[in-house]
Design a protein around this motif. Structure first.
Motif, mmCIF file in Angstrom:
data_model
loop_
_atom_site.group_PDB
_atom_site.id
_atom_site.type_symbol
_atom_site.label_atom_id
_atom_site.label_comp_id
_atom_site.label_asym_id
_atom_site.label_seq_id
_atom_site.Cartn_x
_atom_site.Cartn_y
_atom_site.Cartn_z
ATOM 1 N N SER A 76 0.823 -1.211 0.000
ATOM 2 C CA SER A 76 0.000 0.000 0.000
ATOM 3 C C SER A 76 0.855 1.257 0.000
ATOM 4 O O SER A 76 0.623 2.195 -0.768
ATOM 5 C CB SER A 76 -0.941 -0.004 1.208
ATOM 6 O OG SER A 76 -1.906 -1.023 1.097
ATOM 7 N N ASP A 182 -4.969 2.171 2.013
ATOM 8 C CA ASP A 182 -4.829 2.154 3.467
ATOM 9 C C ASP A 182 -3.537 1.429 3.830
ATOM 10 O O ASP A 182 -3.416 0.222 3.643
ATOM 11 C CB ASP A 182 -6.032 1.449 4.099
ATOM 12 C CG ASP A 182 -6.051 1.555 5.612
ATOM 13 O OD1 ASP A 182 -4.965 1.743 6.220
ATOM 14 O OD2 ASP A 182 -7.136 1.428 6.203
ATOM 15 N N LEU A 185 -3.309 -1.822 6.039
ATOM 16 C CA LEU A 185 -3.795 -3.101 5.544
ATOM 17 C C LEU A 185 -2.785 -3.735 4.611
ATOM 18 O O LEU A 185 -2.210 -3.063 3.745
ATOM 19 C CB LEU A 185 -5.122 -2.925 4.790
ATOM 20 C CG LEU A 185 -6.277 -2.298 5.553
ATOM 21 C CD1 LEU A 185 -7.518 -2.245 4.656
ATOM 22 C CD2 LEU A 185 -6.577 -3.064 6.824
ATOM 23 N N TYR A 187 -3.642 -6.056 2.466
ATOM 24 C CA TYR A 187 -4.409 -6.192 1.216
ATOM 25 C C TYR A 187 -5.491 -5.114 1.211
ATOM 26 O O TYR A 187 -6.571 -5.305 1.768
ATOM 27 C CB TYR A 187 -5.023 -7.583 1.103
ATOM 28 C CG TYR A 187 -3.997 -8.682 1.019
ATOM 29 C CD1 TYR A 187 -3.514 -9.134 -0.208
ATOM 30 C CD2 TYR A 187 -3.491 -9.276 2.173
ATOM 31 C CE1 TYR A 187 -2.566 -10.134 -0.286
ATOM 32 C CE2 TYR A 187 -2.530 -10.279 2.101
ATOM 33 C CZ TYR A 187 -2.078 -10.703 0.879
ATOM 34 O OH TYR A 187 -1.134 -11.692 0.805
ATOM 35 N N ALA A 188 -5.161 -3.997 0.590
ATOM 36 C CA ALA A 188 -6.052 -2.835 0.650
ATOM 37 C C ALA A 188 -6.869 -2.639 -0.616
ATOM 38 O O ALA A 188 -7.641 -1.683 -0.709
ATOM 39 C CB ALA A 188 -5.235 -1.570 0.929
ATOM 40 N N SER A 233 -6.781 -10.504 8.363
ATOM 41 C CA SER A 233 -6.858 -9.278 9.147
ATOM 42 C C SER A 233 -7.353 -8.126 8.283
ATOM 43 O O SER A 233 -8.177 -7.304 8.716
ATOM 44 C CB SER A 233 -5.485 -8.954 9.732
ATOM 45 O OG SER A 233 -5.524 -7.750 10.475
ATOM 46 N N SER A 234 -6.878 -8.078 7.035
ATOM 47 C CA SER A 234 -7.329 -7.042 6.097
ATOM 48 C C SER A 234 -8.805 -7.227 5.757
ATOM 49 O O SER A 234 -9.552 -6.244 5.636
ATOM 50 C CB SER A 234 -6.486 -7.086 4.820
ATOM 51 O OG SER A 234 -5.132 -6.834 5.091
ATOM 52 N N TYR A 235 -9.232 -8.466 5.596
ATOM 53 C CA TYR A 235 -10.644 -8.740 5.310
ATOM 54 C C TYR A 235 -11.533 -8.254 6.451
ATOM 55 O O TYR A 235 -12.595 -7.654 6.235
ATOM 56 C CB TYR A 235 -10.853 -10.241 5.097
ATOM 57 C CG TYR A 235 -10.675 -10.704 3.667
ATOM 58 C CD1 TYR A 235 -9.908 -9.980 2.768
ATOM 59 C CD2 TYR A 235 -11.277 -11.865 3.215
ATOM 60 C CE1 TYR A 235 -9.745 -10.400 1.457
ATOM 61 C CE2 TYR A 235 -11.117 -12.303 1.897
ATOM 62 C CZ TYR A 235 -10.349 -11.568 1.039
ATOM 63 O OH TYR A 235 -10.195 -11.991 -0.260
ATOM 64 N N THR A 238 -11.671 -4.535 6.338
ATOM 65 C CA THR A 238 -12.468 -4.106 5.186
ATOM 66 C C THR A 238 -13.958 -4.279 5.456
ATOM 67 O O THR A 238 -14.770 -3.407 5.124
ATOM 68 C CB THR A 238 -12.062 -4.888 3.928
ATOM 69 O OG1 THR A 238 -10.682 -4.641 3.645
ATOM 70 C CG2 THR A 238 -12.906 -4.477 2.731
#
Length: 349
Positions: A76, A182, A185, A187-188, A233-235, A238
């Motif tokens: 990111s 972000d 994260l 996976y943003a 954690s990103s999910y 989100t």
């Protein structure tokens, strides 16, 4: 002709970076002004040496700039670093594990002439893992126009892919709406995509394959589990972001509300698949469970009791409910969402 900025992110990509750079070099076009910002996230292998060698040997019209983080920050931040220094009218994000198709920019420029006023142009994508296009149903070019909600609903219905790459996007649109990735994260892309599609008023989709992606392989089990935990954690974050912005379910917005909540559920279903394949930290499991409970309670409180019942169908008491025709549509929508999200980690669906 417009100026285009390609933002190429790299981190320990010594095996693929030359192939990716070669695909960028192949985009030379006499009518096109193009720059490529190669942002290296403090690679510890020979990635940066390869970048410097390839760029140093190039004498063509594409303007290259090499940027490097002094410490590792993640994808990111790498994308944000490139974007903040881009000067083009349009930007395009590229991963160092992927390649542009040889005629990528030719196709985009031809469609920019046709759809001169759109905010985004997106081509089809080839998945190297199975040699299949992401959108087999996209057989002809089409333009979508309307409020951000209209565009966003197309994404929710799996008509627009969720990833940052392979989209030619007006830079001033991202600037004026202060849209960034972000950096908290790993996976943003999904959260970023929602912010983008909620802000645009027009997008053109073209059937030509302009990009080919490859999921980065984990070299060890521990690395795979680390990535899986970062993904989940990103999910969770989100889902929290999306649930905080849930549209109201009244009137003309009812269908949008349903698509929106089914998408969040699809995220959670994809997360559940990952938890079954890897050792996931208890804290992250709790976060995902809390999001599922919150989604169910929210839909129930919004008067969407049928939808809230569908969201608990995987509990043993309701396990047969999925077979009822009343819930078949919901299940099909979720299955489509899960299939697309699975490409992030290279899962089989």
């Amino acid at each position: 002709m417009p100026n285009i900025s390609i933002i190429l992110s790299s981190y320990n990509d010594e095996k693929t970076i030359k192939r990716c750079l070669d695909s960028v070099l192949a985009q030379e076009n006499a009518d096109l002004q193009m720059e490529c910002l190669v942002v290296d996230d403090c690679s510890s292998d020979s990635t940066l040496d390869i970048i410097r060698h390839e760029v140093g040997a190039y004498k063509g019209p594409i303007k290259f700039r090499i940027l490097r983080h002094k410490t590792y920050h993640g994808l990111s931040r790498t994308r944000n670093t490139g974007f903040e220094r881009a000067t083009g009218d349009y930007v395009m994000f590229v991963n160092a594990t992927d390649v542009l198709r040889p005629d990528c920019m030719d196709v985009y420029i031809a469609n920019l002439m046709r759809y001169w006023d759109v905010d985004i142009i997106a081509g089809n994508v080839l998945n190297h893992a199975n040699n299949q296009n992401l959108f087999t149903s996209l057989t002809s070019a089409m333009a979508l126009r309307g409020r951000g909600e209209v565009i966003c609903q197309e994404m929710l219905r799996n008509h627009l892919y969720l990833f940052a790459w392979n989209k030619l996007i007006r830079r001033d649109l991202l600037m004026s709406n202060n849209i960034r990735f972000d950096e908290n994260l790993a996976y943003a892309d999904i959260q970023w995509a929602f912010d983008v599609f909620s802000s645009v008023t027009s997008i053109a989709l073209i059937p030509e394959v302009t990009y080919a992606f490859t999921v980065r392989e984990a070299t060890t089990i521990s690395l795979a589990e680390k990535r899986a935990n970062a993904l989940l954690s990103s999910y969770a974050a989100t889902c929290d972001h999306l649930l905080n912005q849930t549209p109201r379910p009244e009137g003309a917005g009812t269908n949008y509300y349903l698509d929106y909540q089914l998408f969040v559920y699809g995220l959670l279903q994809s997360a559940q698949q990952v938890t079954e394949e890897y050792n996931v930290l208890p804290q992250i499991k709790r976060e995902l469970s809390n999001m599922r409970s919150r989604l169910t309670a929210q839909t129930h409180n919004d008067g969407q009791r049928k939808l809230s019942l569908f969201f608990v169908q995987d509990a043993s008491l309701f396990s047969g409910m999925i077979k009822l025709s009343a819930f078949r549509h919901y299940a099909d929508v979720v299955a489509d969402i899960v299939a697309q999200l699975a490409t992030i980690v290279g899962q089989k669906t």
